[in-house]
Design an enzyme around this catalytic site. Structure first.
Site, PDB file in Angstrom:
ATOM      1  N   HIS A  29       0.817  -1.218   0.000  1.00 45.96           N
ATOM      2  CA  HIS A  29       0.000   0.000   0.000  1.00 45.96           C
ATOM      3  C   HIS A  29       0.854   1.272   0.000  1.00 45.96           C
ATOM      4  O   HIS A  29       0.339   2.364  -0.260  1.00 45.96           O
ATOM      5  CB  HIS A  29      -0.991   0.003   1.174  1.00 45.96           C
ATOM      6  N   ASP A  47       0.047  -7.682   1.630  1.00 45.49           N
ATOM      7  CA  ASP A  47       0.372  -6.255   1.684  1.00 45.49           C
ATOM      8  C   ASP A  47       1.889  -6.038   1.693  1.00 45.49           C
ATOM      9  O   ASP A  47       2.404  -5.223   2.457  1.00 45.49           O
ATOM     10  CB  ASP A  47      -0.275  -5.592   2.904  1.00 45.49           C
ATOM     11  N   ASN A  73       5.381   5.174   8.905  1.00 45.36           N
ATOM     12  CA  ASN A  73       6.072   4.011   9.456  1.00 45.36           C
ATOM     13  C   ASN A  73       5.799   2.743   8.640  1.00 45.36           C
ATOM     14  O   ASN A  73       6.530   1.746   8.772  1.00 45.36           O
ATOM     15  CB  ASN A  73       5.644   3.741  10.895  1.00 45.36           C
ATOM     16  N   SER A  74       4.728   2.759   7.843  1.00 44.49           N
ATOM     17  CA  SER A  74       4.357   1.557   7.092  1.00 44.49           C
ATOM     18  C   SER A  74       5.527   1.049   6.265  1.00 44.49           C
ATOM     19  O   SER A  74       6.159   1.806   5.520  1.00 44.49           O
ATOM     20  CB  SER A  74       3.179   1.852   6.165  1.00 44.49           C
TER      21      SER A  74
END
Length: 465
Positions: free
Chosen positions: A107, A145, A221-222
């Site tokens: 994402h 993901d 942070n993803s």
């Protein structure tokens, strides 16, 4: 009635009562120097983690091209401009003499166009030493993901993987990344839970068996690493639950065993070879588990075994309760799916089943999704296609045509004299009948004119519904 001055007198008394004499203060300072060694050791541990893992963490920036209408004097023209799209984190997990590979969340590096994922026009990676490098897509996997990028920079420092099956509630962890555009940051917390499901990937049939942490995770942070006190990556920070979009101590990371498996497949093949064993599952309530002689907690039961799959040949039966996979306890379908997805094709898997009041060990070798799909197709062929409008079921075998496997009394097929074992060779409009796709096509017709072999004789029959 209380006197207005009494609170101040009480506060003064407390301060007087807790004040220390010089010798008491000296003793307290000496004790603090002793017990603070543990805190200083933990602080030094965090510093070392930063020194070891920090150089592997990167900031990822995406942009897309937009066409805009421009005016120059009296002339209108279309120009293309680059627009910032978003940012996130990632980390280097492999490198060689020419290239380094970066793992992040899908994402972070994909946009959605008409519900389909699409790549951005440009992805830039900011390395730990502040070099900006254009990145190239290697592959992505929506179900987990995760996505892999590569940069043409040799021998960048790569992380070390931890075994996420060993994560325990209470373990110290650090979340590293580039949150909210403020630059590289490290936050500390503990593992709050394991095998947690939030439903966030339900729409894509994804895998959810997250490590939950209270280490602060914010936007940006993803894709960054969740690191153990041994300096190894135990998870990929992926999402949070929050009423306002900011961290409230509910962060979730994709377990490293699953992430590593996906990352290595994407590098090797550009896609993920998903291992499967050929079962469908159902979750049982704690009360139902208790009636089966198990502890009163949620469990997972085999609802169906696909013929011709590893589960079938390995002895798994419908109704078996799956207690463990490779020694790890199984309490939910998501947990089971994530555990199996973390395995490699052809690597043996040890199951512990509950059957007839006792434990049954079973060892299987997972196969690819394609192999399972082929087994499902063959199983469907064995069951045949039911043509309810004509009152019969057709199947295939090793002989020409379609074989009648069932006839409903009083329906069109029975009324013209068809019976089990008859063979349909030809339909007047469709031609030769070879497979179940032909049967599905005939099921939508209003009238059939069939060449049928009955007891060695060839006849023509007309069926109307």
């Amino acid at each position: 009635m209380l006197h207005p001055l009494r609170p101040f007198l009480l506060a003064a008394w407390v301060l007087t009562a807790t004040a220390m004499e010089p010798d008491q203060r000296a003793a307290a300072r000496a004790e603090l120097a002793q017990v603070s060694q543990a805190a200083q050791t933990l602080s030094r541990t965090f510093e070392l983690i930063h020194e070891i893992v920090g150089p592997s963490v990167v900031s990822i920036h995406t942009s897309r091209n937009e066409e805009v209408l421009m005016r120059q004097g009296h002339r209108l023209f279309v120009a293309t401009r680059e627009v910032d799209a978003g940012e996130g984190s990632g980390f280097i997990f492999a490198s060689d003499g020419e290239t380094s590979w970066i793992l992040t969340n899908s994402h972070v590096v994909l946009q959605t166009e008409d519900t389909r994922p699409a790549k951005f026009d440009r992805v830039t990676v900011l390395l730990n030493d502040n070099r900006e490098v254009a990145a190239e897509y290697v592959g992505y996997d929506l179900a987990t993901d995760l996505a892999v990028l590569k940069v043409p920079v040799p021998a960048l420092p790569a992380i070390t993987w931890a075994d996420s099956d060993g994560a325990r509630v209470g373990d110290w962890v650090l979340a590293l990344g580039y949150p909210l555009g403020v630059g590289y940051s490290a936050t500390a917390g503990i593992v709050s839970a394991t095998d947690r499901s939030t439903g966030i990937y339900q729409g894509v049939g994804g895998f959810e068996s997250f490590i939950q942490t209270d280490a602060s995770i914010n936007r940006g942070n993803s894709g960054g690493p969740l690191v153990t006190v041994a300096g190894a990556v135990v998870g990929v920070n992926a999402n949070i639950i929050s009423p306002n979009g900011a961290s409230v101590g509910l962060g979730f990371a994709i377990p490293s065993n699953l992430a590593r498996r996906v990352a290595e497949d994407l590098v090797a093949h550009g896609h993920v070879n998903r291992p499967q064993i050929g079962v469908s599952l159902e979750e049982l309530s704690p009360d139902v588990a208790l009636t089966l002689g198990l502890p009163q907690r949620q469990t997972v039961r085999v609802a169906e075994v696909v013929p011709g799959t590893p589960a079938d040949s390995g002895g798994v039966r419908r109704g078996d309760v799956i207690l463990a996979v490779n020694g790890g306890r199984i309490l939910s379908m998501q947990q089971f799916r994530a555990r199996v997805a973390s395995l490699r094709l052809e690597a043996k898997i040890d199951l512990v089943l509950w059957r007839d009041g006792g434990e049954v060990p079973v060892q299987l070798t997972p196969v690819s999704q394609e192999a399972i799909a082929e087994a499902v197709r063959k199983a469907a062929e064995g069951r045949g296609v039911t043509m309810r409008n004509f009152g019969m079921t057709l199947g295939v075998d090793d002989k020409p045509g379609l074989v009648v496997t069932a006839v409903a009394p009083g329906e069109a097929a029975a009324l013209v004299g068809l019976s089990e074992g008859d063979r349909l060779l030809l339909e007047r409009d469709l031609g030769e009948l070879d497979d179940l796709d032909d049967a599905r096509t005939m099921a939508g017709q209003r009238e059939l004119v069939l060449q049928v072999v009955q007891k060695g004789r060839s006849v023509w029959l007309r069926l109307r519904r």
